[in-house]
Write a protein that holds these residues in place. Structure first.
Motif, PDB file in Angstrom:
ATOM      1  N   GLY A 203       0.780  -1.235   0.000  1.00 48.19           N
ATOM      2  CA  GLY A 203       0.000   0.000   0.000  1.00 48.19           C
ATOM      3  C   GLY A 203       0.809   1.280   0.000  1.00 48.19           C
ATOM      4  N   GLY A 204       2.138   1.199  -0.176  1.00 47.98           N
ATOM      5  CA  GLY A 204       2.945   2.414  -0.273  1.00 47.98           C
ATOM      6  C   GLY A 204       3.331   3.016   1.066  1.00 47.98           C
ATOM      7  N   TYR A 205       3.568   2.184   2.086  1.00 49.75           N
ATOM      8  CA  TYR A 205       3.911   2.695   3.410  1.00 49.75           C
ATOM      9  C   TYR A 205       5.409   2.666   3.701  1.00 49.75           C
ATOM     10  N   ARG A 206       6.169   1.958   2.910  1.00 53.00           N
ATOM     11  CA  ARG A 206       7.592   1.810   3.198  1.00 53.00           C
ATOM     12  C   ARG A 206       8.354   3.119   2.968  1.00 53.00           C
ATOM     13  N   SER A 207       9.424   3.294   3.736  1.00 54.31           N
ATOM     14  CA  SER A 207      10.332   4.411   3.499  1.00 54.31           C
ATOM     15  C   SER A 207      11.483   4.015   2.581  1.00 54.31           C
ATOM     16  N   PHE A 208      11.973   2.771   2.740  1.00 57.46           N
ATOM     17  CA  PHE A 208      13.072   2.251   1.938  1.00 57.46           C
ATOM     18  C   PHE A 208      12.601   1.023   1.173  1.00 57.46           C
ATOM     19  N   SER A 209      13.304   0.743   0.090  1.00 62.07           N
ATOM     20  CA  SER A 209      13.086  -0.527  -0.589  1.00 62.07           C
ATOM     21  C   SER A 209      13.652  -1.659   0.261  1.00 62.07           C
ATOM     22  N   ASP A 210      13.094  -2.864   0.089  1.00 65.65           N
ATOM     23  CA  ASP A 210      13.614  -4.021   0.797  1.00 65.65           C
ATOM     24  C   ASP A 210      14.936  -4.455   0.169  1.00 65.65           C
ATOM     25  N   GLY A 211      15.814  -5.013   0.991  1.00 62.95           N
ATOM     26  CA  GLY A 211      17.095  -5.486   0.486  1.00 62.95           C
ATOM     27  C   GLY A 211      17.824  -6.269   1.544  1.00 62.95           C
ATOM     28  N   PRO A 212      18.879  -6.999   1.168  1.00 68.95           N
ATOM     29  CA  PRO A 212      19.663  -7.749   2.157  1.00 68.95           C
ATOM     30  C   PRO A 212      20.428  -6.800   3.070  1.00 68.95           C
ATOM     31  N   SER A 213      20.901  -7.339   4.182  1.00 63.49           N
ATOM     32  CA  SER A 213      21.637  -6.518   5.142  1.00 63.49           C
ATOM     33  C   SER A 213      23.139  -6.681   4.942  1.00 63.49           C
ATOM     34  N   THR A 214      23.868  -5.664   5.357  1.00 66.57           N
ATOM     35  CA  THR A 214      25.319  -5.706   5.365  1.00 66.57           C
ATOM     36  C   THR A 214      25.788  -4.903   6.564  1.00 66.57           C
ATOM     37  N   SER A 215      27.070  -4.805   6.755  1.00 62.91           N
ATOM     38  CA  SER A 215      27.595  -4.001   7.859  1.00 62.91           C
ATOM     39  C   SER A 215      28.932  -3.409   7.455  1.00 62.91           C
ATOM     40  N   GLY A 216      29.253  -2.278   8.053  1.00 63.43           N
ATOM     41  CA  GLY A 216      30.559  -1.658   7.896  1.00 63.43           C
ATOM     42  C   GLY A 216      31.163  -1.474   9.271  1.00 63.43           C
ATOM     43  N   SER A 217      32.416  -1.137   9.329  1.00 65.21           N
ATOM     44  CA  SER A 217      33.099  -0.968  10.598  1.00 65.21           C
ATOM     45  C   SER A 217      33.287   0.514  10.900  1.00 65.21           C
ATOM     46  N   GLY A 218      32.739   0.944  12.050  1.00 61.44           N
ATOM     47  CA  GLY A 218      32.957   2.308  12.502  1.00 61.44           C
ATOM     48  C   GLY A 218      32.303   3.372  11.645  1.00 61.44           C
ATOM     49  N   LEU A 219      31.174   3.066  11.035  1.00 58.92           N
ATOM     50  CA  LEU A 219      30.493   4.070  10.221  1.00 58.92           C
ATOM     51  C   LEU A 219      29.900   5.168  11.106  1.00 58.92           C
ATOM     52  N   MET A 220      29.805   6.362  10.546  1.00 64.34           N
ATOM     53  CA  MET A 220      29.310   7.524  11.276  1.00 64.34           C
ATOM     54  C   MET A 220      28.098   8.122  10.568  1.00 64.34           C
ATOM     55  N   LEU A 221      27.287   8.846  11.335  1.00 66.52           N
ATOM     56  CA  LEU A 221      26.140   9.566  10.793  1.00 66.52           C
ATOM     57  C   LEU A 221      26.611  10.793  10.019  1.00 66.52           C
ATOM     58  N   ILE A 234      21.657  15.937  18.468  1.00 60.93           N
ATOM     59  CA  ILE A 234      22.508  14.792  18.153  1.00 60.93           C
ATOM     60  C   ILE A 234      23.757  15.278  17.427  1.00 60.93           C
ATOM     61  N   PRO A 235      24.877  15.429  18.137  1.00 59.67           N
ATOM     62  CA  PRO A 235      26.096  15.895  17.484  1.00 59.67           C
ATOM     63  C   PRO A 235      26.710  14.844  16.576  1.00 59.67           C
ATOM     64  N   ASP A 236      26.508  13.545  16.915  1.00 58.27           N
ATOM     65  CA  ASP A 236      27.075  12.480  16.085  1.00 58.27           C
ATOM     66  C   ASP A 236      26.428  11.149  16.471  1.00 58.27           C
ATOM     67  N   PHE A 237      26.677  10.141  15.654  1.00 58.87           N
ATOM     68  CA  PHE A 237      26.247   8.777  15.953  1.00 58.87           C
ATOM     69  C   PHE A 237      27.234   7.831  15.285  1.00 58.87           C
ATOM     70  N   ALA A 238      27.761   6.890  16.062  1.00 62.51           N
ATOM     71  CA  ALA A 238      28.716   5.906  15.554  1.00 62.51           C
ATOM     72  C   ALA A 238      28.094   4.521  15.658  1.00 62.51           C
ATOM     73  N   GLY A 239      28.174   3.766  14.584  1.00 68.39           N
ATOM     74  CA  GLY A 239      27.579   2.430  14.548  1.00 68.39           C
ATOM     75  C   GLY A 239      28.453   1.345  15.143  1.00 68.39           C
ATOM     76  N   ASN A 240      29.662   1.690  15.597  1.00 64.15           N
ATOM     77  CA  ASN A 240      30.621   0.759  16.193  1.00 64.15           C
ATOM     78  C   ASN A 240      31.094  -0.265  15.150  1.00 64.15           C
ATOM     79  N   ASP A 241      31.634  -1.374  15.611  1.00 58.18           N
ATOM     80  CA  ASP A 241      32.244  -2.323  14.686  1.00 58.18           C
ATOM     81  C   ASP A 241      31.231  -2.969  13.749  1.00 58.18           C
ATOM     82  N   ASP A 242      29.999  -3.159  14.215  1.00 63.31           N
ATOM     83  CA  ASP A 242      28.953  -3.756  13.387  1.00 63.31           C
ATOM     84  C   ASP A 242      27.903  -2.700  13.074  1.00 63.31           C
ATOM     85  N   SER A 243      28.171  -1.904  12.047  1.00 61.85           N
ATOM     86  CA  SER A 243      27.234  -0.855  11.631  1.00 61.85           C
ATOM     87  C   SER A 243      26.264  -1.447  10.608  1.00 61.85           C
ATOM     88  N   TYR A 244      25.248  -2.130  11.107  1.00 65.77           N
ATOM     89  CA  TYR A 244      24.324  -2.849  10.230  1.00 65.77           C
ATOM     90  C   TYR A 244      23.415  -1.895   9.472  1.00 65.77           C
TER      91      TYR A 244
END
Length: 265
Positions: A203-221, A234-244
């Motif tokens: 019905g058109g409610y999604r914000s993103f398309s569906d897709g598989p997951s991945t992760s990066g290391s230490g990604l930032m906002l 929010i000055p920053d956000f860090a996803g840590n080692d598993d930035s899913y």
């Protein structure tokens, strides 16, 4: 655990003496552990009271060797007195006041039942909500009436939803009743039952398309709309080692991009 916490201000160290008395207990009621004994058991913990105020736990016997028992902690060589003084001063500080018009929210999760409780505690501690509840979406699907008591819900899956089609249609009905839904991964992972189906998908409610997951290391906002209310304070956000995150995460037509990961996702 938290060396910069006010309870540990000026505390160079603490040695419990030859007795080093403590309980082998686990944190309760959203308690935040500030320091551990060197054997791993909690030493200092703090939480908000269920009806206001603060509750602190010092997991040691407060009486020192100055009482005549040389097996207890030594006030001349360790900072037990300062640790207790800091704890009392911190406990006396006023707690954040929840606004009377603060919304109630719910966490609708398909995950290890113990994990949503951690997020519930983090959100409660912001004092931005009158209530934060958790709803197990693996064992069943709540009713619309049950959800309508909340102004918004956050949903995610690290396991299959109990009925992903029923939940997807329910959340679409919920949004139609002028409520809000926040989605997180792995709700878009394209495995049976792990992403929202039903009317949410069709019905058109999604914000993103569906897709598989991945992760990066230490990604930032990386802000894309720095003035958006979602990024307020929010000055920053860090996803840590598993930035899913999910890929590809192309935006649906009515979606506004507020922030991205530092790798461009």
């Amino acid at each position: 655990t938290q060396p910069a916490h006010p309870i540990l201000a000026g505390v160079a160290g603490f040695m419990g003496g030859n007795l080093s008395l403590y309980f082998e207990g686990a944190p309760q009621g959203c308690a935040d552990v500030v320091a551990h004994w060197d054997n791993g058991w909690p030493l200092v913990a703090t939480r908000l009271g269920p009806n206001g105020g603060r509750v602190l736990a010092l997991n040691f016997y407060p009486v020192s060797s100055g009482s005549g028992n040389a097996q207890l902690w030594d006030p001349t060589t360790t900072d037990g007195a300062l640790l207790m003084a800091n704890a009392l001063r911190y406990a006396a500080q006023p707690v954040p006041v929840v606004r009377v018009d603060a919304p109630a929210v719910a966490l609708v999760a398909a995950d290890d039942p113990a994990l949503p409780g951690d997020l519930r505690c983090r959100l409660q501690d912001t004092a931005l909500f009158s209530r934060v509840d958790t709803i197990d979406a693996m064992s069943g699907t709540p009713t619309l009436d049950a959800l309508l008591q909340y102004g918004a819900v956050l949903t995610w899956s690290d396991a299959a939803y109990g009925d992903s089609a029923a939940l997807g249609s329910l959340l679409a009905d919920y949004v139609d009743r002028d409520r809000g839904v926040v989605q997180s991964i792995f709700r878009s992972y394209p495995e049976p039952g792990a992403h929202l189906e039903g009317r949410w998908a069709s019905g058109g409610y999604r914000s993103f398309s569906d897709g598989p997951s991945t992760s990066g290391s230490g990604l930032m906002l990386v802000p894309q709309d720095a003035g958006h209310p979602i990024l307020s304070g929010i000055p920053d956000f860090a996803g840590n080692d598993d930035s899913y995150y999910s890929i590809p995460a192309s935006l649906d037509a009515a979606t506004t991009l507020v922030a991205s990961w530092s790798d461009g996702a």
